[in-house]
Design an enzyme around this catalytic site. Structure first.
Site, mmCIF file in Angstrom:
data_model
loop_
_atom_site.group_PDB
_atom_site.id
_atom_site.type_symbol
_atom_site.label_atom_id
_atom_site.label_comp_id
_atom_site.label_asym_id
_atom_site.label_seq_id
_atom_site.Cartn_x
_atom_site.Cartn_y
_atom_site.Cartn_z
ATOM 1 N N ARG A 162 33.825 40.778 36.091
ATOM 2 C CA ARG A 162 34.244 40.814 37.511
ATOM 3 C C ARG A 162 33.049 41.021 38.463
ATOM 4 N NH1 ARG A 162 38.239 39.501 35.018
ATOM 5 N NH2 ARG A 162 40.380 40.080 35.507
ATOM 6 N N SER A 237 44.875 42.657 39.997
ATOM 7 C CA SER A 237 44.336 43.967 39.588
ATOM 8 C C SER A 237 43.601 44.598 40.759
ATOM 9 C CB SER A 237 43.347 43.810 38.440
ATOM 10 O OG SER A 237 43.934 43.160 37.357
ATOM 11 N N GLU A 333 38.481 46.652 42.266
ATOM 12 C CA GLU A 333 38.047 45.273 42.045
ATOM 13 C C GLU A 333 38.167 44.500 43.363
ATOM 14 O OE1 GLU A 333 39.877 41.401 40.532
ATOM 15 O OE2 GLU A 333 39.975 42.782 38.852
#
Ligand code: EPU
Length: 337
Positions: A162, A237, A333
């Site tokens: 990520r 997420s 995130e």
């Protein structure tokens, strides 16, 4: 190219937050982008892609540039492989479907991820055992200072879980305009290690899966766990899965023997943040018009008219609670604006 004033961004972010932009401009060609940056780069501006990875906690007091560059084409082809260029404003899932329709493989596990092609490399999107970096060849991006076009190779992008250079050293310095992907035309390398994919395929009675079968399995899994942003506002997420040392993990496992984990290296172990959040009692919790999704605790949701600040405060509370109970730091995130 028209500039509108005082525009609501509610339909431009998948969280469905009703923040306003001082001004807003839809960009549909690279030339338009260069010319507006030339005029604007000394003044505040804000780049908007698919709006699927951000939480707006305030109004945007800047010119919002909505990157709406469209187009998909084959740029190179051999008997087995194909290189495709997709423009930044293409919807990610529509692009996946375009590839599947041509029987181009490698991208099927990334089905149904919200957002656009141009923002996918920024956080190296990933799901069900595949990450964007696995099929990425290069991308083109405009330097916001001098409006020159630069090609970034895979190495230049410094992809990680990520993460990429666009989230770190070059944050805010480049705007991605197109991405090149390499996919397979034959002998597709199927990724079915993820337990849920195997279960889904066997539940549907598929014995010799094609790339379309895998895509359909991924779609079914995502639909069963993740809320559809068209129905319930969310950004997938909200947190990254934390990576902890072996020592810290062993302590955690002593207290919670059933904790799921993925080994990253000899000394680092990834722990699912969703599990930690569920154990901390937040799963399915609703506060007024926002809360934690009841099927996947990693996802924060807006049931209608929640404010970005409320969701952000909930995220802080979750972070603090996880630290207190498990002594683990979790990071967001999603970009907090
Ligand atoms: N879990 C719980 N409770 C929950 C959620 C998860 O106990 O509420 C446990 C599950 O039982 C499982 C483990 O955590 O043992 C992992 O769960 P899952 O397979 O759902 O994956 P995840 O680690 O929670 C990551 C990605 C997702 C991606 C899936 C599948 C991150 C931050 N998230 O989630 O990505 O779809 O794996 O590959 O890495 C996204 O980035 O927006 C996203 C949805």
């Amino acid at each position: 190219m028209t500039v509108e004033k005082n525009v609501s961004l509610k339909s431009h972010n998948t969280f469905g937050i009703d923040a306003k932009a001082t001004s807003y401009c839809n960009i549909s060609t690279v030339e338009e982008l260069k010319s507006i940056l030339k005029k604007q780069h000394q003044n505040p501006f804000f780049i908007l892609g698919g709006g699927s990875n951000m939480l707006l906690t305030k109004d945007i007091e800047a010119l919002v540039l909505h990157i709406n560059l469209k187009g998909i084409k084959v740029v190179n082809e051999t008997d087995d492989k194909v290189v495709i260029q997709a423009m930044a404003g293409e919807n990610w899932h529509d692009f996946v479907l375009w590839c599947l329709d041509k029987n181009y493989g490698g991208i099927e596990n990334l089905s149904l991820i919200p957002g656009n092609v141009g923002t996918a490399p920024i956080q190296n999107i990933g799901a069900y055992g595949v990450e964007l970096k696995d099929i990425f060849v290069s991308c083109e991006a405009i330097n916001v200072e001098n409006q020159t076009l630069r090609v970034f190779t895979k190495e230049d992008c410094q992809f990680d879980y990520r993460e990429s250079v666009f989230k770190q050293k070059l944050k805010g310095k480049y705007i991605i305009t197109s991405v090149n992907f390499e996919l397979t035309k034959t002998n597709h390398n199927l990724h079915m290690d993820y337990g849920a994919i195997k279960e889904q395929l066997s539940a549907s009675g598929v014995k010799k899966p094609t790339i379309t079968d895998i895509s359909e399995a991924v779609i079914a899994i995502r639909q069963s766990k993740l809320p559809d942003p068209k129905e319930i506002g969310n950004s997938g997420s909200f947190f990254k899965n934390p990576i902890v040392s072996k020592e810290k993990f062993e302590k955690l496992q002593e207290n919670f023997p059933k904790v799921p984990f993925y080994k990253i290296s000899e000394d680092s172990i990834k722990v699912p943040a969703g599990w930690l959040i569920e154990k901390a009692g937040f799963k399915g919790k609703r506060f007024n018009d926002y809360g934690v999704h009841n099927k996947q605790a990693l996802v924060l949701v807006n049931y209608g008219s929640a404010k970005g600040k409320d969701i952000y405060n909930l995220a802080l509370l979750i972070k603090k609670t996880i630290k207190r109970i498990f002594d683990i730091e979790i990071e967001t995130e999603v970009n907090i604006i």
